[in-house]
Write an enzyme that holds these catalytic residues in place. Structure first.
Site, PDB file in Angstrom:
ATOM      1  N   ASN A   1       0.900  -1.254  -0.026  1.00 29.48           N
ATOM      2  CA  ASN A   1       0.028   0.093  -0.023  1.00 29.48           C
ATOM      3  C   ASN A   1       0.958   1.199  -0.111  1.00 29.48           C
ATOM      4  OD1 ASN A   1      -1.730   2.143   0.486  1.00 29.48           O
ATOM      5  ND2 ASN A   1      -2.174   1.444   2.795  1.00 29.48           N
TER       6      ASN A   1
ATOM      7  N   LYS B   1       0.109   4.454  -0.331  1.00 26.30           N
ATOM      8  CA  LYS B   1      -0.659   5.398   0.156  1.00 26.30           C
ATOM      9  C   LYS B   1      -0.280   6.765  -0.622  1.00 26.30           C
ATOM     10  CE  LYS B   1      -0.074   3.390   4.577  1.00 26.30           C
ATOM     11  NZ  LYS B   1      -0.024   3.510   6.135  1.00 26.30           N
TER      12      LYS B   1
ATOM     13  N   HIS C   1      -9.755   1.712   4.719  1.00 22.76           N
ATOM     14  CA  HIS C   1      -8.565   1.907   5.360  1.00 22.76           C
ATOM     15  C   HIS C   1      -8.815   2.904   6.426  1.00 22.76           C
ATOM     16  CE1 HIS C   1      -4.310   2.873   6.471  1.00 22.76           C
ATOM     17  NE2 HIS C   1      -3.987   1.708   5.694  1.00 22.76           N
TER      18      HIS C   1
ATOM     19  N   SER D   1       2.974  -1.855  10.294  1.00 24.44           N
ATOM     20  CA  SER D   1       4.492  -2.047  10.678  1.00 24.44           C
ATOM     21  C   SER D   1       4.910  -3.439  10.286  1.00 24.44           C
ATOM     22  CB  SER D   1       4.813  -1.560  11.909  1.00 24.44           C
ATOM     23  OG  SER D   1       4.489  -0.067  12.190  1.00 24.44           O
TER      24      SER D   1
ATOM     25  N   GLU E   1      -5.923  -4.365  10.495  1.00 19.76           N
ATOM     26  CA  GLU E   1      -4.816  -3.393  10.613  1.00 19.76           C
ATOM     27  C   GLU E   1      -4.986  -2.629  12.045  1.00 19.76           C
ATOM     28  OE1 GLU E   1      -2.769  -2.380   6.704  1.00 19.76           O
ATOM     29  OE2 GLU E   1      -4.293  -1.011   7.137  1.00 19.76           O
TER      30      GLU E   1
ATOM     31  N   GLY F   1       2.302   2.538  10.579  1.00 17.73           N
ATOM     32  CA  GLY F   1       3.328   3.464  10.757  1.00 17.73           C
ATOM     33  C   GLY F   1       4.117   3.873  11.792  1.00 17.73           C
TER      34      GLY F   1
ATOM     35  N   GLU G   1      -6.991   5.168   7.570  1.00 20.83           N
ATOM     36  CA  GLU G   1      -6.633   6.596   6.925  1.00 20.83           C
ATOM     37  C   GLU G   1      -8.045   7.288   6.381  1.00 20.83           C
ATOM     38  OE1 GLU G   1      -2.813   5.632   5.502  1.00 20.83           O
ATOM     39  OE2 GLU G   1      -2.097   5.006   7.243  1.00 20.83           O
TER      40      GLU G   1
HETATM   41  P1  PGA Z   1       2.536   0.418   7.413  1.00 21.23           P
HETATM   42  O1  PGA Z   1       1.192   0.514   6.995  1.00 21.23           O
HETATM   43  O2  PGA Z   1       3.165  -0.778   7.011  1.00 21.23           O
HETATM   44  O3  PGA Z   1       3.272   1.642   7.244  1.00 21.23           O
HETATM   45  O4  PGA Z   1       2.512   0.477   9.107  1.00 21.23           O
HETATM   46  C1  PGA Z   1       0.217  -0.462   6.674  1.00 21.23           C
HETATM   47  C2  PGA Z   1      -1.092   0.154   6.051  1.00 21.23           C
HETATM   48  O5  PGA Z   1      -1.564   1.118   6.718  1.00 21.23           O
HETATM   49  O6  PGA Z   1      -1.485  -0.508   5.167  1.00 21.23           O
END
Ligand code: PGA
Length: 252
Positions: A9, A11, A95, A210, A165, A171, A97
């Protein structure tokens, strides 16, 4: 058995200059077995170019969100059909976000997943609790409620993917323990198997938050973890391919 899915992903990262990563990942997964699916969910601006670069390889390309409507007066939005037209095979919906930045709800996630299915895409439906919810002992309740609300009825007959998640792991470099992941994935599996007796056990359940080369093998070995949704570590071909290699090792 559910398929293993290793999904990146990107983003809001990636310019045309970063497209060489696609070629490197496509070349690195040339030995990808049938039991594993590898994909990168790109920003909308790169989907068409990425799909062209990945064409003929085992790498698939996804989008990161889609509108629930097929078309219409929705300035700035993208329909599932547009993503499919650009060469995407998958799209992330719900997601955390999107839920935080755009106030998207379970109802919207389910409608977007339904629109994705109607356009021939496989939706990757995301769920996950906040730190506050985990600390107050509500993680399982929150996640199973999100699964119930965000996975559309069409999952009874059409492939979908669910990604767990935890918001506090995205992140941040923090990850849940294997036991915590196992507990949530088991609860999601039970909920899906009850609701979709024919297909519930086949829905890939991804862990996200992460995930990186250093912890991928341990996380992928957890019961009912069928792959990963990888943010930061999907931006570099080397890191993403190392996570793919960890998955390939476990399925071989
Ligand atoms: P990350 O993000 O691996 O940077 O923690 C995962 C995600 O939000 O899909």
């Amino acid at each position: 058995m559910a398929k293993t899915v290793i999904a990146g992903n990107w983003k809001m990262h990636g310019l045309k200059a970063d497209l060489d990563v696609i070629g490197a990942v496509a070349a690195g997964v040339s030995d990808c077995p049938e039991s594993i699916e590898v994909l990168l969910c790109l920003p909308a601006t790169l989907v068409a170019a990425g799909a062209e670069l990945a064409s003929g390889s085992k790498l698939e390309i996804g989008g990161q969100s889609c509108h629930q409507a097929g078309k219409g007066a929705h300035t700035g939005d993208i329909s599932a059909e547009m993503l499919a037209d650009a060469g995407a095979t998958h799209v992330i919906v719900g997601h955390s976000e999107r839920r935080a930045d755009h106030g998207e709800s379970d109802i919207q996630a389910a409608a977007q997943a339904g629109a994705a299915i109607a356009a021939g895409l496989t939706p990757i439906i995301c769920v996950g609790e906040t730190l506050e919810e985990r600390d107050s002992g509500q993680a399982l309740d929150v996640v199973t409620k999100q699964v119930a609300g965000s996975v559309p009825d069409a999952a009874a007959t059409t492939p979908v993917i669910v990604a767990y998640e935890p918001v506090w792991a995205i992140g941040t470099g923090r990850t849940p323990t294997p036991e915590q992941i196992a507990e949530v994935h088991a609860a999601i599996r039970v909920a899906l198997a009850e609701r979709f007796p024919a297909t519930g056990s086949l829905i890939p359940l991804l862990y996200g938050g992460s995930m990186k080369p250093g912890n991928a093998a341990e996380i992928l070995a957890v019961d009912d973890v069928n792959g990963g949704l990888i943010g930061g570590a999907s931006l570099k071909a080397e890191d993403f391919l190392a996570i793919y290699a960890a998955a390939a090792n476990q399925t071989s």
